[in-house]
Design an enzyme around this catalytic site. Structure first.
Site, PDB file in Angstrom:
ATOM      1  N   ARG A   1       0.645  -1.232  -0.105  1.00 31.96           N
ATOM      2  CA  ARG A   1      -0.018  -0.115  -0.041  1.00 31.96           C
ATOM      3  C   ARG A   1       0.901   1.587  -0.108  1.00 31.96           C
ATOM      4  NH1 ARG A   1      -2.849  -2.721   3.944  1.00 31.96           N
ATOM      5  NH2 ARG A   1      -4.661  -4.063   3.199  1.00 31.96           N
TER       6      ARG A   1
ATOM      7  N   LYS B   1       1.779  10.650 -12.225  1.00 39.40           N
ATOM      8  CA  LYS B   1       1.028   9.691 -12.509  1.00 39.40           C
ATOM      9  C   LYS B   1       1.697   8.679 -12.935  1.00 39.40           C
ATOM     10  CE  LYS B   1      -2.239  12.797 -15.350  1.00 39.40           C
ATOM     11  NZ  LYS B   1      -2.915  12.711 -16.625  1.00 39.40           N
TER      12      LYS B   1
ATOM     13  N   GLU C   1       6.674  16.691 -26.372  1.00 34.87           N
ATOM     14  CA  GLU C   1       6.239  17.209 -25.173  1.00 34.87           C
ATOM     15  C   GLU C   1       6.635  18.406 -24.782  1.00 34.87           C
ATOM     16  OE1 GLU C   1       3.720  15.724 -23.581  1.00 34.87           O
ATOM     17  OE2 GLU C   1       3.767  13.683 -24.016  1.00 34.87           O
TER      18      GLU C   1
ATOM     19  N   LYS D   1       5.238  22.086 -16.012  1.00 35.87           N
ATOM     20  CA  LYS D   1       4.561  21.180 -15.368  1.00 35.87           C
ATOM     21  C   LYS D   1       4.378  21.152 -14.142  1.00 35.87           C
ATOM     22  CE  LYS D   1       3.498  16.437 -15.885  1.00 35.87           C
ATOM     23  NZ  LYS D   1       3.496  15.028 -16.624  1.00 35.87           N
TER      24      LYS D   1
ATOM     25  N   GLU E   1      -6.138  16.156 -11.518  1.00 38.61           N
ATOM     26  CA  GLU E   1      -6.439  16.581 -12.948  1.00 38.61           C
ATOM     27  C   GLU E   1      -8.030  16.644 -12.601  1.00 38.61           C
ATOM     28  OE1 GLU E   1      -4.774  14.699 -16.048  1.00 38.61           O
ATOM     29  OE2 GLU E   1      -6.553  14.584 -17.271  1.00 38.61           O
TER      30      GLU E   1
ATOM     31  N   ARG F   1      -5.160  20.855 -14.928  1.00 35.59           N
ATOM     32  CA  ARG F   1      -4.153  19.720 -15.271  1.00 35.59           C
ATOM     33  C   ARG F   1      -4.150  19.060 -16.715  1.00 35.59           C
ATOM     34  NH1 ARG F   1      -0.583  15.208 -11.812  1.00 35.59           N
ATOM     35  NH2 ARG F   1       0.351  14.436 -13.642  1.00 35.59           N
TER      36      ARG F   1
ATOM     37  N   ASN G   1      -2.835  17.546 -21.593  1.00 36.79           N
ATOM     38  CA  ASN G   1      -2.873  16.539 -22.583  1.00 36.79           C
ATOM     39  C   ASN G   1      -3.306  17.084 -23.854  1.00 36.79           C
ATOM     40  OD1 ASN G   1      -2.929  13.940 -20.913  1.00 36.79           O
ATOM     41  ND2 ASN G   1      -4.758  14.784 -19.725  1.00 36.79           N
TER      42      ASN G   1
ATOM     43  N   HIS H   1      -3.201  14.917 -27.014  1.00 37.60           N
ATOM     44  CA  HIS H   1      -3.045  13.395 -26.510  1.00 37.60           C
ATOM     45  C   HIS H   1      -4.238  12.536 -26.732  1.00 37.60           C
ATOM     46  CE1 HIS H   1       0.335  14.561 -24.500  1.00 37.60           C
ATOM     47  NE2 HIS H   1       0.738  13.509 -23.705  1.00 37.60           N
TER      48      HIS H   1
ATOM     49  N   HIS I   1      -3.589   9.358 -28.508  1.00 35.17           N
ATOM     50  CA  HIS I   1      -3.958   7.856 -27.690  1.00 35.17           C
ATOM     51  C   HIS I   1      -4.718   7.176 -28.720  1.00 35.17           C
ATOM     52  CE1 HIS I   1      -3.624   9.480 -23.140  1.00 35.17           C
ATOM     53  NE2 HIS I   1      -2.285   8.950 -23.695  1.00 35.17           N
TER      54      HIS I   1
ATOM     55  N   HIS J   1       4.964   7.045 -28.242  1.00 36.32           N
ATOM     56  CA  HIS J   1       4.114   8.103 -27.652  1.00 36.32           C
ATOM     57  C   HIS J   1       4.154   9.345 -28.219  1.00 36.32           C
ATOM     58  CE1 HIS J   1       1.341   9.744 -24.654  1.00 36.32           C
ATOM     59  NE2 HIS J   1       2.380  10.680 -24.193  1.00 36.32           N
TER      60      HIS J   1
END
Lengths: 369, 369
Positions: free
Chosen positions: B125, B147, B189, B231, B241, B245, B249, B252, B256, B269
């Site tokens: 955890r 992330k 990016e 960032k 997000e 935030r 993207n 993206h 994606h 990517h």
């Protein structure tokens, strides 16, 4: 609220709070869910034992609120608390196009709650979820406090997250269908709260054990409510188990060794904890922290609750060595030092190490020959 | 600090802050790690490409501080960003008896960083971890902001956690060995930060693109530092997000779809994001938010960076329909409505929906016939 009979315990955490509702007739009542976040999808996760009993009522209560309401039914049992089963939840969520506002409902015992909670923590990096525990053990312990996770072949609950539900719904009606063995297992966690936090509660449990075993709803309501209050108080102070929260693991160090040594599911978690509390009480006595009368009192209560008080043999050649080996793998261990929760006064627990030789004596004294 | 050449960017988050160190000669310098928590075990997770180059230096730098230092080497590539590979990390941690203070180090690109971060978030955890990104893309984007996650056959990064590292070490020396194609992917990016947040930075990138492609260390240092600053500023305001935030993207949503449609790993990517930014710029134009000159300017910059500007065909019969179908599965979608990051002014982005017909026009205009 249409249910005439309920009580709310609030969990206050640093990041956010949530209510635990305890009462009868709750899970099928739409009003119970009015404060939850809006979403287009609600997914109820249950298992093959519980779903036939309660899923229909819960789904019906959710339908006025969520456009898409679905049921995911998992196989029942601790042996299925694995990645493969968890992935059944992800498969269902993704194939139904569930977005990151989708709300999950865990309808079942600790295994369903832990897996659904971890699925909620991890799906799209976190969606909201609700605990609807249907066993005494999950109502008084695992559904409260935000511990979620799955087992790994090398250890129990080794993979998971701290992730808090939006709401916990403890519907006492579900305890009517609980097998006796599971009722006893739940009582182990109820009993636990006495020695670590509230000796008056321990007195009450002793006085009402027959009523609890007979499933008297008034007695069960008090046991669940008081257990949740104590757990909420502890978790509210130490959500991530940096210190105090560890006292909730009284009986669990020995108990986890029993579960791991026998293979998960052989003994119920509560049975292992019941026996583990007896062993931890013996250790506390050997360390000079409590008297023999306390050990005897706790042992008798555990026994009367229908729980084992003699530990199983885990290794024919070196039983104590096997217990020690397994306990070193416990999450509470640090650099191979086993951490035990011991009782060191009335309603007072602490976490400490102990010499291997002393622990061996306890194991030898407490295990079947 | 023995390295003469470094710079620290601080990420300030509600729960806690951590530094991003940017400079040369960092990863093999023991002093870089002095502020990290003590532990008996440190585990470096890397892949078959990066480990032979840098693992030895990192392990040597950690040995004075941690009694047990180990290396876990994963297969290299986006196709291995799966539960099965993640489980290799858990297997190693458990079989070595790693406790809940064990600290993980992610040595590699985005895939290693995302998986190691999720392993750290989930092992017992949550254990601490450090990002040591060795690609431009991971230095300017994926290692910063917390992330973490893995892919699911039905979607990229669908299972994961928001989990912050203790420290990010961007050693610019590692960019010397980066394949050209990956350098370009990282520049996608970098370019992204201009339109969404800082037009002066966009000007700077245009002026220094040749130097960046030639791996001029001074230019790279500025690009990494400024990207991390932007960032950090965005993530510091919206860690999970909830709103702002999402502008990170940009490119993206289309990107994606390209990655998922071609199969992960076919395009890098950053390549998909580069092309996706061109498509998102076209969409912004069609929505009347930016002029054609902006679209042309961004397209030329993406092209000069060595990135594709024409989208691939994903379906011979209904290419735009396939893009739309894939984008509806994106995590940012809500109840099937695709959310696009669009540019709606200089250094200003927002998230909004768009009519399917308009999106189809963009896809038709931007994809190979």
């Amino acid at each position: 609220m249409t249910s005439p009979n309920f009580h709310t315990v609030d969990i206050a955490l640093a990041e956010r709070s949530y209510p635990i509702q305890v009462g009868t007739g709750l899970l099928g009542t739409a009003d119970v869910y009015v404060a939850l976040p809006k979403a287009s999808h609600a997914v109820v996760v249950s298992n093959t034992t519980v779903a036939p009993l309660y899923a229909e009522a819960l789904l019906a209560a959710l339908k006025p609120r969520y456009a898409n309401v679905q049921l995911v039914t998992l196989p029942d049992g601790e042996v299925f608390k694995t990645w493969q089963t968890l992935n059944q939840i992800f498969d269902a969520l993704l194939s139904e196009g569930c977005d990151r506002k989708t709300i999950l409902f865990a309808l079942g015992g600790g295994v369903v709650g832990d897996m659904t909670g971890f699925a909620a923590a991890s799906y799209m990096r976190g969606v909201p979820f609700v605990q609807v525990p249907t066993t005494l053990l999950s109502q008084v312990d695992s559904s409260v406090g935000g511990k979620t996770g799955i087992n790994h072949p090398l250890g129990k609950n080794m993979i998971g997250a701290f992730y808090q539900p939006q709401l916990v719904v403890c519907d006492l009606d579900t305890l009517k269908t609980l097998p006796t063995r599971e009722l006893s297992a739940g009582l182990a966690e109820v009993i636990k709260y006495g020695p670590i936090a509230d000796m008056a509660f321990l007195d009450w449990i002793e006085a009402h054990l027959d009523a609890l075993l007979a499933r008297d709803p008034v007695a069960l309501a008090h046991a669940v409510r008081r257990s949740c209050e104590i757990k909420a108080w502890v978790v509210g102070q130490d959500e991530r188990e940096a210190g105090l929260r560890a006292i909730l693991n009284f009986g669990h160090t020995f108990g986890h060794a029993i579960e791991a040594g026998l293979g998960y599911g052989e003994w119920l978690h509560g049975e292992a904890v019941g026996c583990g509390m007896v062993m931890a009480a013996h250790l506390s006595h050997k360390l000079g922290l409590v008297d023999a009368a306390f050990v005897e009192r706790l042992t008798q209560l555990v026994k009367k609750a229908g729980l084992p008080i003699v530990g199983p043999q885990l290794d024919a050649k070196d039983n104590a060595g096997r217990y020690l080996e397994l306990m070193r793998l416990d999450k509470k261990s640090e650099a191979g030092d086993i951490r035990f929760v011991v009782i060191d006064g009335p309603a007072r627990a602490s976490v400490r190490g102990a010499p291997d030789a002393l622990v061996r004596e306890v194991i030898d004294a407490c295990c079947a020959g």
